[in-house]
Design a protein around this motif. Structure first.
Motif, short mmCIF file in Angstrom:
data_model
loop_
_atom_site.label_atom_id
_atom_site.label_comp_id
_atom_site.label_asym_id
_atom_site.label_seq_id
_atom_site.Cartn_x
_atom_site.Cartn_y
_atom_site.Cartn_z
N ALA A 707 0.88 -1.31 0.05
CA ALA A 707 -0.06 0.15 0.03
C ALA A 707 0.86 1.42 -0.03
CB ALA A 707 -1.08 -0.08 1.32
N ALA A 708 1.76 1.28 0.98
CA ALA A 708 2.89 2.27 0.90
C ALA A 708 3.55 2.82 -0.64
CB ALA A 708 3.97 2.32 1.91
N LEU A 713 4.00 6.29 -5.31
CA LEU A 713 3.76 6.53 -6.72
C LEU A 713 2.88 7.48 -7.20
CD1 LEU A 713 3.68 2.89 -8.21
CD2 LEU A 713 5.40 4.68 -8.89
N ALA A 714 1.79 7.64 -6.25
CA ALA A 714 0.79 8.65 -6.43
C ALA A 714 1.35 10.03 -6.22
CB ALA A 714 -0.46 8.41 -5.74
N GLY A 715 2.14 10.04 -5.00
CA GLY A 715 2.91 11.04 -4.67
C GLY A 715 3.83 11.66 -5.84
N GLN A 719 3.70 15.27 -7.84
CA GLN A 719 4.87 16.28 -7.85
C GLN A 719 5.10 16.58 -9.41
OE1 GLN A 719 8.49 15.80 -6.25
NE2 GLN A 719 7.66 15.78 -4.16
N VAL A 720 4.91 15.67 -10.46
CA VAL A 720 5.35 15.89 -11.67
C VAL A 720 4.28 16.63 -12.37
CG1 VAL A 720 5.40 14.68 -13.75
CG2 VAL A 720 6.60 13.72 -12.12
N LEU A 721 3.03 16.62 -11.97
CA LEU A 721 1.92 17.28 -12.58
C LEU A 721 1.94 18.63 -12.07
CD1 LEU A 721 -0.94 14.43 -12.60
CD2 LEU A 721 0.51 15.36 -14.47
N TYR A 722 1.88 18.89 -10.67
CA TYR A 722 1.88 20.05 -9.92
C TYR A 722 2.94 20.84 -9.50
CZ TYR A 722 -2.60 17.73 -10.35
OH TYR A 722 -3.88 16.96 -10.61
N ALA A 723 4.13 20.17 -9.38
CA ALA A 723 5.24 20.99 -8.64
C ALA A 723 6.02 21.69 -9.76
CB ALA A 723 6.35 20.00 -7.92
N PRO A 728 13.98 14.40 -7.74
CA PRO A 728 14.27 13.00 -8.37
C PRO A 728 13.38 11.90 -7.91
CG PRO A 728 15.89 13.68 -6.60
CD PRO A 728 14.85 14.92 -6.72
N ALA A 729 13.04 11.10 -8.69
CA ALA A 729 12.27 9.84 -8.21
C ALA A 729 13.23 8.59 -8.17
CB ALA A 729 11.22 9.56 -9.52
#
Length: 795
Positions: A707-708, A713-715, A719-723, A728-729
Motif C-alpha cells: 500500500a505504501a 507512486l501517486a505522490g 509532483q510531476v503534474l503540479y510541482a 528525483p524519483a
C-alpha cells in the motif's frame, strides 16, 4: 528528424541489398534485384512499424515473417493462394515445386544462368530471408556486429557458385554496406551517452555538434581496415593474384595459354542429373565409330583421392595444340583407328569442360579453351562454356585384346606411385575385400576383370540412385556392406580397390552411350550422366572398365569368352550394340538437342528416377507448415506478449536528467494502473492520483509495504503534474513490482490466469490504432477542406 531506429532500418535494408548485388553475375537478367529491393523495403517497413507501436520483439519478427510469406505468395503463387495472398496447401505445394525446379536449374545451367521462375524464387526468397535476419539482429535486437554473418553468407554463396570468382566490386559493395550498418549503430550507441566532449575548436566556424568527431574517426578506421583487407592479400606469396587481380582470369592464369586449373568436384550434380524427371537431350552426336555402345563422352578425370572423395588434381594448362600427343602408355602393337565425332550441345547446357571421346587426337572448337595434357581434356577459360556449341573431335578407337592386357608389364615407377596412392584413413576392409574377391588371379588384368564381375554379376549389388553419395572415410566401406548405389559408388569403390592391389586407377566423369536415332545420330540425355573407373596397363594406356550394373556397356576386352552364344546374363551391362542403327525410330527420336519437346523423352534407366509418390512431404513444405502452426499458436498469446513487452519498456532504464523524470514517473504509474486493470480494477479518469491510489489499495486489499508503494507512486505523479521542479524519483520500478505482486497474491487463481493470458489493458492497442486513424483522417481533411463526411438530416 529521422529517428535512430529508422536510420538503422534503412541502413540494414541498404546493406542487404548491396550484399545481394554479388548474386547479379549468376543469372543473365538483373530484373530480380529490383523485385527483391521492393519486397525487402516492405519487409523492413513492417518491422519499423511494429517497433514503433511498440510490439514485443518476438511479435515484431512474427509480423515480418507473415508479411514476407504473403509477399512471396503474392508474387510467385498468387493463382494457388487463398484470395491471392494467403498461402494454403496448394500454394505451399507450388512453392516446393518451384524450389525443386530451381535446384535442378542450378545444377543444369552454367553461369550466367537464365532467370527461370525457380531460380528467381531462390534469389528473391534468399535475399528476403537474409534481409530478415539482418533486420532482426541489427535493428530489433540492436546488435549490428552479428548481422555481418548473414551478409557474409550471402556473399559466400555468390563466391562459391561462381567458378572464376566474383569481381572485387561486389565485395566492396557488401563491405561498404556492413560498415555503413556498423557506423549507424555506433553513432546511435554514442548518442545515448549524451554530448561528446572533444578538444577545443580550432576556429570559430570549425565547431561540430554531437558525435561528428567520433563519426569521422569511425569512417577513417573503417576505410583503413578495408584497405588493409584488400591490399594485404596482394603481398602474400601464397595468394595467387588477390582480390584486385587485374587479369580477371578464369581458370587460366592471365591471358594466353599458361596457368593452372584448380581442383573442382564435378560429381556434385551427377545424382541429380540421373534423377532428373526432365530428361532432356544434352548432345546430338554423329560419329564414325562402328560400335556406338563404346561412345563414352568423357569430361574430366579424377585422380586425387583424399579418403573422402575423388577430385581432379591441380594441373598446368596450355594452348590447345593443333594435334594432340599420343596417349600415355599406348604401344605400337595395340590395334586402333582414328574416328571422327561431331557433337552438338543444347543451348541450355553449359559445361566448363568439353565432353570428348577418349583419347582425343585433334579438336576443332570455337571459343576460349585450354588444354590439360595429363588428363587430355579441354577446359573453358574466362567463362567459356559448351552452351550451344557444335564441335568436331578426332579420337582413337583403341581395341586391345585380353591377352595384351594380361601380359602388360609393370607401369613406370612415378606413375605407379601417383596413381596407387591411398590415404591412411581408408578403412582396411576395402583392401581386404579386394584381396578376397581377386584371390587366385594371375595378373592385374585378371584382378580388374574379377572386380568388375563381382560388382556386376556375383556380388549381389543393386543399382539405386536414391542413395546419398556419402562422405568421410567410411563411405566406401558402407557401400560395400549395403551393396546399393549408383555409378559414383561403383567407380569410387572399384578404383580404390584397384589401387589397393597396386593397379593404377582414376575416375572418369562424363556421359554413357546415348540412344541411336533413325537418322544415324546418337541422342545423349541428362540421365546418361555417368562415372566409371579407368585402369592403367603399360602398352595399352588408360583403359575403361564398367562396374555399374545395368549401366553403360561392358568392354569386349573384359569378356573372356566373347563368342559364347549362350543366354545373356541380365545383370551384366549391355555389350556390343549393333553396328548399324535401327531403322525404327527409338523412343527418344523427338528429343532434340535444343531441348524442345522434353516431355517426350523417356529415361533409358527408369530405376534411376525417384518414385513418383515420394517418401513423404518435402522439407520445405514441412517448414512452411511448421511456421504456419507457430503463427496460429502465437496469435492467441499476442495480448500476453504485448503486455510483457510494455512492462519491460515502461520499467526499463531511462535517462537520468531532469527532463526524464516526468516520463519515467508517468510510465511507472501507467504500468501500475494497467496491472490493476488486468486484475479487475477498472481505471477511473475522474479521480486524482491520490484518489486512484486509495481506490487501488482499498479494492485490491493491499496492506503494509505494498500500500505504501502505491501511495509513493501517486505522490510522485502529483509532483510531476503540479510541482514547479519535481524532485528525483528513485525506486519507482521496485514500487510497481511490489504492488503488482500484492495484486496477484490477492486475486483468485482464475483471476491471475486471466490477467496473464487475456489482460484487459491490451485494449489500449485498439485505442491507439483508432487514435492514429483519426489523426490520419484529420490530416487528410486538413489538406482538402472540401472533403467532409456526409451527415444525415433529421425530420
Amino acid at each position: 528528424m529521422i529517428s535512430s531506429l529508422a536510420r538503422l532500418t534503412v541502413r540494414a535494408w541498404a546493406a542487404t541489398l548491396l550484399a545481394a548485388c554479388a548474386l547479379l553475375p549468376l543469372v543473365e537478367s538483373a530484373v530480380w534485384i529490383l523485385q527483391a529491393a521492393l519486397l525487402l523495403g516492405v519487409q523492413a517497413g513492417v518491422g519499423a512499424a511494429a517497433r514503433r507501436v511498440p510490439l514485443a520483439r518476438p511479435l515484431t519478427v512474427a509480423a515480418q515473417v507473415v508479411v514476407t510469406l504473403a509477399l512471396l505468395t503474392l508474387v510467385f503463387a498468387r493463382e494457388h493462394a487463398v484470395a491471392g495472398l494467403i498461402p494454403g496447401p496448394d500454394a505451399l505445394r507450388f512453392f516446393g515445386q518451384l524450389l525443386e525446379q530451381g535446384g535442378q536449374d542450378v545444377n543444369r545451367y552454367a553461369i550466367p544462368a537464365p532467370l527461370s521462375d525457380g531460380i528467381r524464387l531462390m534469389l528473391v526468397g534468399g535475399v528476403l530471408v537474409i534481409g530478415l535476419l539482418v533486420d532482426v539482429l541489427a535493428v530489433t535486437f540492436r546488435s549490428a556486429a552479428p548481422a555481418g554473418l548473414p551478409l557474409l553468407a550471402l556473399y559466400s554463396v555468390a563466391a562459391g557458385l561462381t567458378d572464376n570468382g566474383i569481381e572485387w566490386l561486389w565485395f566492396l559493395l557488401a563491405a561498404a554496406g556492413y560498415l555503413m550498418l556498423l557506423l549507424a549503430e555506433g553513432r546511435d550507441r554514442l548518442s545515448q551517452w549524451g554530448r561528446v566532449f572533444a578538444g577545443p575548436p580550432r576556429g570559430r566556424s570549425r565547431e561540430t555538434p554531437g558525435a561528428s568527431a567520433p563519426a569521422r574517426f569511425g569512417h577513417r578506421i573503417g576505410a583503413v581496415a578495408l584497405g588493409i583487407a584488400l591490399v594485404v592479400p596482394l603481398a602474400l606469396p601464397a595468394m595467387d593474384g588477390g582480390l584486385l587481380d587485374p587479369n580477371g582470369r578464369g581458370v587460366g592464369a592471365g591471358v594466353g595459354g599458361g596457368g593452372t586449373i584448380s581442383a573442382v568436384n564435378p560429381l556434385v550434380s551427377l545424382r541429380d542429373s540421373l534423377n532428373n524427371d526432365d530428361d532432356r537431350a544434352v548432345f546430338s552426336v554423329r560419329t564414325e565409330m562402328e560400335n556406338t555402345s563404346d561412345l563414352y563422352l568423357r569430361i574430366v578425370s579424377l585422380d586425387d583421392f583424399d579418403g573422402t572423395t575423388w577430385k581432379p588434381s591441380k594441373r598446368a594448362i596450355t594452348q590447345v595444340p593443333e594435334g594432340f600427343p599420343a596417349p600415355p602408355g599406348l604401344g605400337p602393337d595395340v590395334e586402333f583407328s582414328e574416328v571422327g565425332t561431331s557433337v552438338s550441345v543444347a543451348k541450355w547446357y553449359g559445361q566448363t569442360w568439353l565432353p570428348m571421346p577418349y583419347p582425343p587426337s585433334r579438336v576443332s572448337v570455337q571459343g576460349d579453351w585450354r588444354y590439360e595434357p595429363v588428363g587430355m581434356t579441354l577446359v573453358g577459360d574466362h567463362g567459356q562454356s559448351t552452351r550451344g556449341l557444335t564441335y568436331e573431335v578426332r579420337s582413337l578407337d583403341v581395341r586391345p585384346t585380353a591377352e595384351q592386357l594380361a601380359s602388360a608389364p609393370e607401369a613406370p615407377a612415378d606413375l605407379l606411385r601417383e596413381y596407387t596412392d591411398l590415404p591412411d584413413s581408408l578403412p582396411s576392409v576395402v583392401a581386404e575385400t579386394a584381396r578376397d574377391v581377386t584371390d587366385g588371379a594371375k595378373s592385374d588384368y585378371d584382378r580388374a576383370v574379377m572386380l568388375q564381375d563381382w560388382f556386376t554379376l556375383s556380388g549381389d549389388f543393386q543399382y539405386d540412385t536414391d542413395v546419398e553419395v556419402g562422405s568421410g572415410s567410411q563411405a566406401i566401406a558402407r557401400f560395400l556392406e549395403n551393396k546399393r548405389g549408383f555409378c559414383v559408388h561403383y567407380s569410387f569403390a572399384m578404383a580404390s580397390m584397384a589401387r589397393s592391389l597396386g593397379i593404377p586407377a582414376r575416375i572418369a566423369v562424363g556421359f554413357a552411350p546415348g540412344t541411336p536415332q533413325a537418322d544415324g545420330t546418337v541422342s545423349v540425355a541428362m540421365r546418361d550422366a555417368h562415372a566409371w573407373p579407368e585402369l592403367y596397363f603399360e602398352g595399352v594406356g588408360w583403359t575403361r572398365f564398367e562396374p555399374t550394373p545395368t549401366r553403360g556397356s561392358t568392354p569386349d576386352y573384359t569378356v573372356q569368352d566373347v563368342e559364347d552364344n549362350g543366354p545373356a546374363d541380365p545383370a551384366r551391362p549391355s555389350q556390343s550394340a549393333p553396328a548399324d542403327p535401327s531403322a525404327q525410330p527409338s523412343q527418344s527420336t523427338d528429343c532434340r538437342a535444343d531441348g524442345s519437346d522434353p516431355g517426350s523423352c523417356e529415361s533409358e534407366s527408369p530405376q534411376a528416377a525417384l518414385p513418383a509418390g515420394g517418401d513423404g512431404p518435402k522439407w520445405h513444405v514441412v517448414l512452411l507448415w511448421a511456421l504456419a502452426g507457430l503463427l496460429v499458436t502465437a496469435l492467441p498469446l499476442s495480448p500476453m506478449l504485448w503486455r510483457t513487452r510494455m512492462r519491460a519498456v515502461r520499467l526499463g532504464g531511462r535517462g537520468r536528467t531532469e527532463e526524464d523524470v516526468a516520463p519515467r514517473v508517468l510510465a511507472a504509474w501507467e504500468e501500475l494502473t494497467d496491472t490493476a486493470w488486468d486484475h479487475g480494477i477498472v481505471p477511473d479518469e475522474s479521480l486524482t492520483p491520490r484518489g486512484a491510489a486509495d481506490r487501488i489499495v482499498r479494492t485490491g486489499g493491499l496492506e503494509g509495504e505494498a500500500a505504501a508503494s502505491v501511495r509513493r507512486l501517486a505522490g510522485a505523479v502529483e509532483q510531476v503534474l503540479y510541482a514547479p521542479r519535481p524532485g528525483p524519483a528513485v525506486g519507482l520500478a521496485e514500487d510497481v513490482r511490489r504492488a503488482s505482486g500484492a495484486l496477484r497474491d490477492s486475486a483468485s487463481r482464475a483471476g491471475r490466469l486471466r490477467a496473464v493470458l487475456m489482460p484487459r489493458s491490451a485494449v489500449r492497442v485498439v485505442w491507439a490504432m483508432s487514435d492514429r486513424w483519426m489523426s490520419l483522417r484529420d490530416r487528410v481533411v486538413a489538406l482538402r477542406p472540401d472533403w467532409h463526411l456526409p451527415t444525415r438530416q433529421r425530420g
